[in-house]
Write a protein that holds these residues in place. Structure first.
Motif, PDB file in Angstrom:
ATOM      1  N   GLY A  21      62.368   9.622  29.726  1.00  0.00           N
ATOM      2  CA  GLY A  21      62.878   9.793  31.341  1.00  0.00           C
ATOM      3  C   GLY A  21      62.563   8.647  31.861  1.00  0.00           C
ATOM      4  N   GLY A  22      62.182   8.985  33.116  1.00  0.00           N
ATOM      5  CA  GLY A  22      62.164   7.644  34.324  1.00  0.00           C
ATOM      6  C   GLY A  22      61.174   6.420  33.773  1.00  0.00           C
ATOM      7  N   ALA A  23      60.105   6.935  33.114  1.00  0.00           N
ATOM      8  CA  ALA A  23      59.235   5.550  33.003  1.00  0.00           C
ATOM      9  C   ALA A  23      59.769   4.751  31.673  1.00  0.00           C
ATOM     10  N   THR A  24      60.532   5.416  30.870  1.00  0.00           N
ATOM     11  CA  THR A  24      60.963   4.428  29.722  1.00  0.00           C
ATOM     12  C   THR A  24      62.102   3.927  30.293  1.00  0.00           C
ATOM     13  N   GLY A  25      63.017   4.459  31.170  1.00  0.00           N
ATOM     14  CA  GLY A  25      63.982   3.753  31.761  1.00  0.00           C
ATOM     15  C   GLY A  25      63.516   2.480  32.485  1.00  0.00           C
ATOM     16  N   VAL A  26      62.521   2.631  33.145  1.00  0.00           N
ATOM     17  CA  VAL A  26      62.108   1.380  34.002  1.00  0.00           C
ATOM     18  C   VAL A  26      61.573   0.430  32.901  1.00  0.00           C
ATOM     19  N   VAL A  27      60.784   0.530  31.923  1.00  0.00           N
ATOM     20  CA  VAL A  27      60.520  -0.248  30.639  1.00  0.00           C
ATOM     21  C   VAL A  27      61.764  -0.938  30.287  1.00  0.00           C
ATOM     22  N   PHE A  28      62.795   0.010  29.853  1.00  0.00           N
ATOM     23  CA  PHE A  28      63.828  -0.746  29.251  1.00  0.00           C
ATOM     24  C   PHE A  28      64.559  -1.543  30.385  1.00  0.00           C
ATOM     25  N   PHE A  29      64.465  -1.592  31.706  1.00  0.00           N
ATOM     26  CA  PHE A  29      64.923  -2.202  32.499  1.00  0.00           C
ATOM     27  C   PHE A  29      64.278  -3.554  32.844  1.00  0.00           C
ATOM     28  N   LEU A  30      62.889  -3.551  32.684  1.00  0.00           N
ATOM     29  CA  LEU A  30      62.181  -4.691  32.571  1.00  0.00           C
ATOM     30  C   LEU A  30      62.323  -5.482  31.332  1.00  0.00           C
ATOM     31  N   ILE A  31      62.649  -4.748  30.123  1.00  0.00           N
ATOM     32  CA  ILE A  31      62.883  -5.687  29.074  1.00  0.00           C
ATOM     33  C   ILE A  31      64.271  -6.301  29.193  1.00  0.00           C
ATOM     34  N   LEU A  32      65.233  -5.774  29.546  1.00  0.00           N
ATOM     35  CA  LEU A  32      66.634  -6.395  29.872  1.00  0.00           C
ATOM     36  C   LEU A  32      66.539  -7.268  30.915  1.00  0.00           C
ATOM     37  N   SER A  34      63.862  -9.161  31.366  1.00  0.00           N
ATOM     38  CA  SER A  34      63.038 -10.280  30.921  1.00  0.00           C
ATOM     39  C   SER A  34      63.569 -11.006  29.811  1.00  0.00           C
ATOM     40  N   ILE A  35      64.637 -10.422  28.911  1.00  0.00           N
ATOM     41  CA  ILE A  35      65.237 -11.178  27.988  1.00  0.00           C
ATOM     42  C   ILE A  35      66.286 -11.972  28.406  1.00  0.00           C
ATOM     43  N   ALA A  36      66.823 -11.786  29.552  1.00  0.00           N
ATOM     44  CA  ALA A  36      67.968 -12.646  29.962  1.00  0.00           C
ATOM     45  C   ALA A  36      67.600 -13.964  30.329  1.00  0.00           C
ATOM     46  N   PRO A  37      66.289 -14.446  30.560  1.00  0.00           N
ATOM     47  CA  PRO A  37      65.950 -15.828  30.841  1.00  0.00           C
ATOM     48  C   PRO A  37      65.911 -16.432  29.440  1.00  0.00           C
ATOM     49  N   PHE A  38      65.453 -15.592  28.389  1.00  0.00           N
ATOM     50  CA  PHE A  38      65.285 -16.167  27.261  1.00  0.00           C
ATOM     51  C   PHE A  38      66.739 -16.701  26.613  1.00  0.00           C
ATOM     52  N   ALA A  39      67.854 -15.991  27.012  1.00  0.00           N
ATOM     53  CA  ALA A  39      69.153 -16.343  26.747  1.00  0.00           C
ATOM     54  C   ALA A  39      69.545 -17.388  27.623  1.00  0.00           C
ATOM     55  N   LEU A  40      69.372 -17.499  28.599  1.00  0.00           N
ATOM     56  CA  LEU A  40      69.910 -18.378  29.822  1.00  0.00           C
ATOM     57  C   LEU A  40      69.072 -19.627  30.163  1.00  0.00           C
ATOM     58  N   GLY A  41      67.822 -19.563  29.588  1.00  0.00           N
ATOM     59  CA  GLY A  41      67.014 -20.583  29.933  1.00  0.00           C
ATOM     60  C   GLY A  41      66.390 -20.303  31.260  1.00  0.00           C
ATOM     61  N   PRO A  42      64.974 -21.025  31.446  1.00  0.00           N
ATOM     62  CA  PRO A  42      63.926 -20.647  32.714  1.00  0.00           C
ATOM     63  C   PRO A  42      64.567 -21.384  33.832  1.00  0.00           C
ATOM     64  N   ASP A  43      65.697 -21.857  33.997  1.00  0.00           N
ATOM     65  CA  ASP A  43      66.127 -22.496  35.060  1.00  0.00           C
ATOM     66  C   ASP A  43      66.016 -21.539  36.467  1.00  0.00           C
ATOM     67  N   PRO A  52      70.980 -10.863  41.125  1.00  0.00           N
ATOM     68  CA  PRO A  52      71.266  -9.816  41.746  1.00  0.00           C
ATOM     69  C   PRO A  52      72.513  -9.178  40.466  1.00  0.00           C
ATOM     70  N   ALA A  53      73.375 -10.058  39.967  1.00  0.00           N
ATOM     71  CA  ALA A  53      74.196  -9.588  38.695  1.00  0.00           C
ATOM     72  C   ALA A  53      73.346  -8.787  37.643  1.00  0.00           C
ATOM     73  N   LEU A  54      72.365  -9.689  37.253  1.00  0.00           N
ATOM     74  CA  LEU A  54      71.398  -9.316  35.933  1.00  0.00           C
ATOM     75  C   LEU A  54      70.906  -7.946  36.352  1.00  0.00           C
ATOM     76  N   LEU A  55      70.057  -7.851  37.717  1.00  0.00           N
ATOM     77  CA  LEU A  55      69.580  -6.692  38.119  1.00  0.00           C
ATOM     78  C   LEU A  55      70.543  -5.433  37.950  1.00  0.00           C
ATOM     79  N   TRP A  56      71.945  -5.637  38.240  1.00  0.00           N
ATOM     80  CA  TRP A  56      72.557  -4.549  38.414  1.00  0.00           C
ATOM     81  C   TRP A  56      73.019  -4.376  36.855  1.00  0.00           C
TER      82      TRP A  56
END
Lengths: 222, 208, 254
Positions: A21-32, A34-43, A52-56
């Motif tokens: 449920g909710g908690a797992t959703g938040v963890v999934f949110f966090l993972i998404l 946190s993996i974005a900077p690995f793809a985009l670089g830590p700039d 904002p777009a990534l969060l959405w």
């Protein structure tokens, strides 16, 4: 009314006791997030710009994950059959289930968004903007998703199909959600223009989707 | 419930998966009467009950209820449907489940409290265990207790006594007789005798 | 009117009509292609690439037209519960998807020489892409639900949800597009289109309509036949056991 409150409480109770449920959703949110900077670089400049777009996008995917069980669990154990025989209209039952689902999945995402926004160097007005847009926008995602959940309620492997059916219809919500979040940081477009359209989309989804979802549930029983 | 209820089914036909499963079924059941539906596998017993509960679209015919206090309401709102599936969540306790169904299905009519209904089925000791810990027979009984917490005049029972031991079957037969004595109706589909001697029979079978 | 909706009658009618619509489609396509590629001048700005428009624009129109056909059929399924409407819906979805794909593909081909890129996030192209995704979703739904009657109702509901949403999506994408790239793109079109371009366009559109009609009629026939096979197979499977269930002895006066 008593029936609707009982349904709402039951949904909350189930969400609290069953994983996914909710908690797992938040963890999934966090993972998404946190993996974005690995793809985009830590700039940080880049991350701040597209934060904002990534969060959405992350919130959109995290909302859809788990939404496939919205009616499926009740269809599997026979509860849905009994809900059909209740005096309460099925449309209202759908609304209450959506609200409960949003309260347990969407709302935690909104609450977590400011924290995760900081990780993407989104600050100040931008952070407030993205949180506000998620607050009014995620209910629309839940309601639109409910149509897909109802269409795939009796299918054993409905999760992927549901995402395929629902995602095209979330395009407007995504567009105005991200636009308003970006406008909050300044720019040519005033914040209230896309934000009020986003509110309108949510109201439209809340008004229309329960009818479509209830019709899909009625026709979908095998 | 002293109202002279009468469930009338006229020329009913139901299609499933593009095939006509039921055709030209007609009967009437009055308050205090039970109808036992028999027939081989696939004869349409479950389909008939699901149709009566308003779960399946009718291809032809109609289902009516004379003497209902609200003639506009669908017949299904007067029915308890007991299907093959228990409608219990393994994370909820029987007490919570029954309290929910009382509020959802009861619509203000007073029934037994969840504890009392479970006690009728010898489940007083298991009221607060999550349903996931119950055995198949216990789950079945907890599910059947649902029809006592929210009084509805028509019981639609699809193989109600499967997974029940002899003592529970006798117990359930007593409850059914009490329901009939109170003016209720029962339509039950079953292979095995369920202890209703006075019931009339409807046999679904081979096309003529 | 209901006579035409009878599947058996429709089978005969469609069988007789299909060769004529096919012939008309071939003829119009021949004339249209000739006009498009040989009988019309190249554009003074775009050169030969303008000829892609004679396929691109009719395909775009058909993509929307087929969705309208599906919407009418969806209403037929939900309101009149007619099996022919089910078949018409199911048969139209892949055709609509193909027209949308042709529209996107030719748009991309035209974009390379004109805009210098294979894919431009242009508002119209992007809306078409979302429409394409909706078509694919509908096809996936049809393929997943086994029972044809249930599949038809589910697809009909989704089609109607789409009809409400497509204008909203179009509006959103237009808004999004102007936000991100303010009118930087040169476009043909507008009311001042030259007649030498208009004729091939009209004839090609007519040709595409007849291609759709022909394929749609044939696909509906296929679907009706497939359903018959399915029903006969199910009846054969059931015949050994019960056949149809009929209330044999009620013992009650109804």
């Amino acid at each position: 009314m008593k029936a609707l409150i009982a349904l709402f409480l039951r949904e909350l109770r189930l969400a609290a006791r069953i994983g996914g449920g909710g908690a797992t959703g938040v963890v999934f949110f966090l993972i998404l997030v946190s993996i974005a900077p690995f793809a985009l670089g830590p700039d940080l400049n880049l991350l701040s710009r597209i934060g904002p777009a990534l969060l959405w996008i992350s919130a959109l995917l995290a909302t859809l994950i788990g939404l496939d069980r919205l009616f499926q669990a009740d269809a599997e154990d026979g509860s849905l059959d009994l809900l059909f025989t209740a005096r309460t209209p099925l449309e209202l039952i759908v609304v209450v289930k959506c609200l409960a689902h949003w309260a347990t999945t969407g709302l935690p995402l909104v609450l977590a968004a400011p924290l995760f926004g900081l990780m993407l160097a989104v600050e100040g007005a931008g952070l407030a903007g993205v949180t506000a847009t998620l607050l009014v926008g995620t209910p629309a995602l839940t309601f639109i998703g409910a149509i897909g959940a109802a269409l795939t309620a009796s299918l054993r492997r409905g999760g992927l199909l549901m995402a395929i059916l629902v995602l095209p219809f979330t395009v407007p919500v995504l567009i105005f959600g991200v636009a308003a979040a970006a406008a909050a940081r300044g720019g040519t477009v005033p914040f209230w223009t896309p934000f009020s359209i986003l509110c309108a989309l949510t109201l439209l989804a809340a008004a229309g989707a329960p009818f479509a979802a209830a019709a899909a549930l009625r026709h979908g029983r095998d | 419930m002293p109202s002279p209820l009468r469930l009338i089914v006229d020329n009913l036909a139901i299609d499933r998966g593009g095939r006509r499963v039921l055709e030209a079924v007609g009967f009437a059941v009055a308050g205090g009467e039970a109808l036992v539906v028999t027939g081989a596998n696939g004869a349409g017993k479950s389909t008939l009950l699901a149709g009566l509960a308003g779960l399946l679209p009718l291809a032809e015919g109609r289902i009516g209820l004379d003497g209902a206090d609200d003639p506009e309401a669908p017949v299904a709102e007067y029915c308890h449907y007991v299907g093959h599936r228990e409608a219990l969540k393994s994370a909820l306790t029987p007490r919570e489940s029954l309290a929910f169904w009382r509020d959802m299905l009861g619509a203000g009519r007073p029934g037994l409290e969840p504890e009392a209904a479970l006690a009728e089925f010898d489940l007083a000791h298991a009221v607060d265990f999550p349903c996931g810990y119950l055995s198949a027979g216990q789950r079945r009984r907890a599910s059947l207790a649902r029809i006592l917490v929210a009084p509805r005049p028509i019981w639609l029972l699809d193989e109600p006594v499967t997974a029940l031991d002899v003592a529970s079957q006798a117990r359930f037969a007593d409850l059914m007789r009490a329901h009939l004595a109170g003016g209720g109706l029962i339509v039950a589909a079953t292979h095995a005798p369920i202890g209703l001697e006075a019931a009339r029979a409807l046999h679904l079978g081979q096309a003529a | 009117m209901w006579k035409y909706a009878n599947p058996t009658f429709f089978m005969q009618l469609a069988g007789r009509l299909a060769p004529w619509t096919a012939g008309a489609a071939l003829l119009l396509l021949g004339v249209g292609l000739y006009l498009a590629f040989l009988g019309s001048p190249a554009d003074y700005q775009q050169g030969q690439t303008v000829r892609i428009m004679y396929i691109h624009v009719p395909a775009a129109w058909m993509a929307l037209f087929v969705y309208m056909v599906m919407t009418s059929a969806a209403l037929g399924t939900l309101v009149w519960r007619h099996p022919l409407a089910d078949a018409a819906q199911k048969a139209a979805a892949p055709l609509g998807a193909v027209f949308t794909f042709v529209c996107l593909f030719t748009g991309s081909m035209w974009g390379k020489p004109t805009w210098g890129t294979w894919w431009e996030w242009d508002a119209r192209l992007t809306s078409m892409l979302v429409l394409f995704l909706i078509y694919l979703g509908l096809i996936a739904l049809w393929r997943t639900i086994e029972d044809p009657t249930r599949a038809a109702k589910s697809a009909a509901i989704l089609t109607l949800v789409g009809v409400v949403n497509i204008p909203i999506i179009k509006f959103s994408v237009d808004w999004w597009n102007t936000l991100h790239q303010p009118a930087s793109v040169f476009r043909v079109g507008g009311p001042t289109i030259h007649p030498s371009l208009l004729w091939p366009l009209a004839i090609m559109s007519l040709a595409f309509t007849f291609i759709f009609l022909t394929l749609h009629l044939m696909a509906i026939r296929n679907e009706i036949l497939a359903r018959r096979v399915r029903r006969l197979t199910m009846e054969a499977a059931a015949a050994g056991e019960n056949g149809r269930a009929v209330a044999a002895s009620t013992g009650v006066a109804a």
